[in-house]
Enzyme design. Structure first.
Site, PDB file in Angstrom:
ATOM      1  N   TYR A   1      -0.439  22.576  33.335  1.00  0.00           N
ATOM      2  CA  TYR A   1      -1.287  22.142  32.216  1.00  0.00           C
ATOM      3  C   TYR A   1      -2.108  23.309  31.660  1.00  0.00           C
ATOM      4  O   TYR A   1      -2.180  23.497  30.446  1.00  0.00           O
ATOM      5  CB  TYR A   1      -2.194  21.011  32.701  1.00  0.00           C
ATOM      6  CG  TYR A   1      -3.004  20.325  31.624  1.00  0.00           C
ATOM      7  CD1 TYR A   1      -2.510  19.222  30.943  1.00  0.00           C
ATOM      8  CD2 TYR A   1      -4.300  20.758  31.314  1.00  0.00           C
ATOM      9  CE1 TYR A   1      -3.274  18.568  29.970  1.00  0.00           C
ATOM     10  CE2 TYR A   1      -5.062  20.116  30.360  1.00  0.00           C
ATOM     11  CZ  TYR A   1      -4.550  19.018  29.689  1.00  0.00           C
ATOM     12  OH  TYR A   1      -5.313  18.380  28.725  1.00  0.00           O
TER      13      TYR A   1
ATOM     14  N   LYS B   1      -1.706  24.826  27.900  1.00  0.00           N
ATOM     15  CA  LYS B   1      -2.824  24.767  26.943  1.00  0.00           C
ATOM     16  C   LYS B   1      -3.230  26.164  26.470  1.00  0.00           C
ATOM     17  O   LYS B   1      -3.569  26.349  25.303  1.00  0.00           O
ATOM     18  CB  LYS B   1      -4.008  24.018  27.556  1.00  0.00           C
ATOM     19  CG  LYS B   1      -3.733  22.540  27.805  1.00  0.00           C
ATOM     20  CD  LYS B   1      -3.342  21.791  26.519  1.00  0.00           C
ATOM     21  CE  LYS B   1      -3.242  20.301  26.719  1.00  0.00           C
ATOM     22  NZ  LYS B   1      -2.890  19.566  25.490  1.00  0.00           N
TER      23      LYS B   1
ATOM     24  N   ASP C   1       9.755  11.442  20.887  1.00  0.00           N
ATOM     25  CA  ASP C   1       9.467  12.218  22.088  1.00  0.00           C
ATOM     26  C   ASP C   1       9.353  13.654  21.589  1.00  0.00           C
ATOM     27  O   ASP C   1      10.355  14.260  21.182  1.00  0.00           O
ATOM     28  CB  ASP C   1      10.607  12.073  23.101  1.00  0.00           C
ATOM     29  CG  ASP C   1      10.391  12.947  24.344  1.00  0.00           C
ATOM     30  OD1 ASP C   1       9.508  13.827  24.312  1.00  0.00           O
ATOM     31  OD2 ASP C   1      11.115  12.743  25.328  1.00  0.00           O
ATOM     32  N   VAL C   2       8.132  14.193  21.594  1.00  0.00           N
ATOM     33  CA  VAL C   2       7.907  15.501  20.969  1.00  0.00           C
ATOM     34  C   VAL C   2       8.648  16.639  21.666  1.00  0.00           C
ATOM     35  O   VAL C   2       8.763  17.732  21.106  1.00  0.00           O
ATOM     36  CB  VAL C   2       6.398  15.851  20.857  1.00  0.00           C
ATOM     37  CG1 VAL C   2       5.680  14.908  19.921  1.00  0.00           C
ATOM     38  CG2 VAL C   2       5.735  15.897  22.233  1.00  0.00           C
TER      39      VAL C   2
END
Ligand SMILES: NC(=O)c1ccc[n+]([C@@H]2O[C@H](COP(=O)([O-])OP(=O)(O)OC[C@H]3O[C@@H](n4cnc5c(N)ncnc54)[C@H](O)[C@@H]3O)[C@@H](O)[C@H]2O)c1
Length: 246
Positions: free
Chosen positions: A153, A157, A61-62
């Site tokens: 998101y 990003k 799980d990063v």
């Protein structure tokens, strides 16, 4: 192209990560398919091995630092180093800010931004030992432009794009190149919940007249990972069918 090189691909069990793991393996890299989803990650690693190439699945799980540390440790135990990182694992969410809970915000930022930071943090010392490396962080067109409702998101990003630039500056002296890749909308399971109207709208936003394919991003990742990109660092490579050109 990558004989003797070791590549970690997070989110390697599906979509863009799967296509990239297979592309790098075909070019001779030993590939670590790192994914939260055990079934998909195992499948991709087995398919690579069945094709006669080298692969290892590692569950990660990063967003958890201990997991990321173990992923790097396991890679070094198995393959003796790390030369390429494609930090690609990510999730999506569409919720306008006024309706977005802090928990949901933190979850996405934890995976899509903190996860990229953690992978870079723990891979860089191994690349320094190896005398250099190439890091490709998966951002998005939504790291460059906004999109209604896509609150956490787009923030994550844009963070990935600029984090990659700063890492490029800090580690150029160690022969480590750091770039981000910014896909347009790509046909992967991430888009599975789109209805036809939304899909048609997205298609209309890409001047090339279609959504992208995971393999088209994998080719860009291969380029950035390779010595063909030896003078490319701190870049944000848009692979988007012209989406952001308009
Ligand atoms: N599909 C698109 O249109 C598109 C466009 C631009 C950018 N991206 C980015 O590309 C990346 C890959 O997306 P995709 O479209 O291939 O999606 P996908 O859902 O097909 O693959 C994502 C993979 O990441 C894994 N993953 C999710 N959370 C994880 C975690 N915490 N730890 C480890 N693994 C985890 C999933 O299990 C899955 O295998 C993401 O970062 C996404 O934001 C996708």
């Amino acid at each position: 192209m990558f004989a003797g090189k070791v590549a970690i691909i997070t989110g390697g069990g599906s979509g863009i990560g799967e296509a990239s793991a297979k592309e790098l393996a075909r070019e001779g890299a030993s590939v670590v398919v790192a994914d939260y989803n055990e079934q998909d990650g195992q499948r991709v690693a087995e398919e690579i091995k069945a094709a006669g190439q080298q692969a290892l699945f590692v569950k990660v799980d990063v967003s958890k630092e201990e997991d990321v540390q173990q992923m790097v440790q396991r890679t070094v135990e198995e393959f003796d180093g790390v030369h390429i990182l494609f930090a690609n694992a990510g999730i999506g969410d569409i919720t306008p800010a006024a309706e977005l809970s802090l928990d949901k915000w933190n979850q996405l930022i934890g995976i899509n931004l903190t996860g990229v930071f953690l992978c870079c943090k723990h891979v860089i010392p191994e690349m320094q030992k190896a005398g250099g490396g190439s890091i490709i962080n998966n951002a998005s067109i939504l790291g460059h432009v906004g999109q209604p409702g896509v609150t956490s998101y787009t923030a994550a990003k844009a963070g990935v794009v600029n984090l990659s630039r700063t890492l490029a500056l800090d580690y150029a002296k160690d022969n480590i190149r750091v770039n981000s890749v910014c896909p347009g909308y790509i046909e992967t399971p991430l888009l599975k919940d789109l209805d036809e109207k939304a899909r048609n709208f997205l298609v209309s936003r890409h001047p090339i007249g279609r959504l992208g394919r995971p393999e088209e991003i994998a080719k860009a990742v291969k380029f950035l990972a390779s010595d063909d990109a030896s003078f490319v660092t701190g870049a944000s490579l848009l692979v988007d069918g012209g989406y952001t050109a308009q």
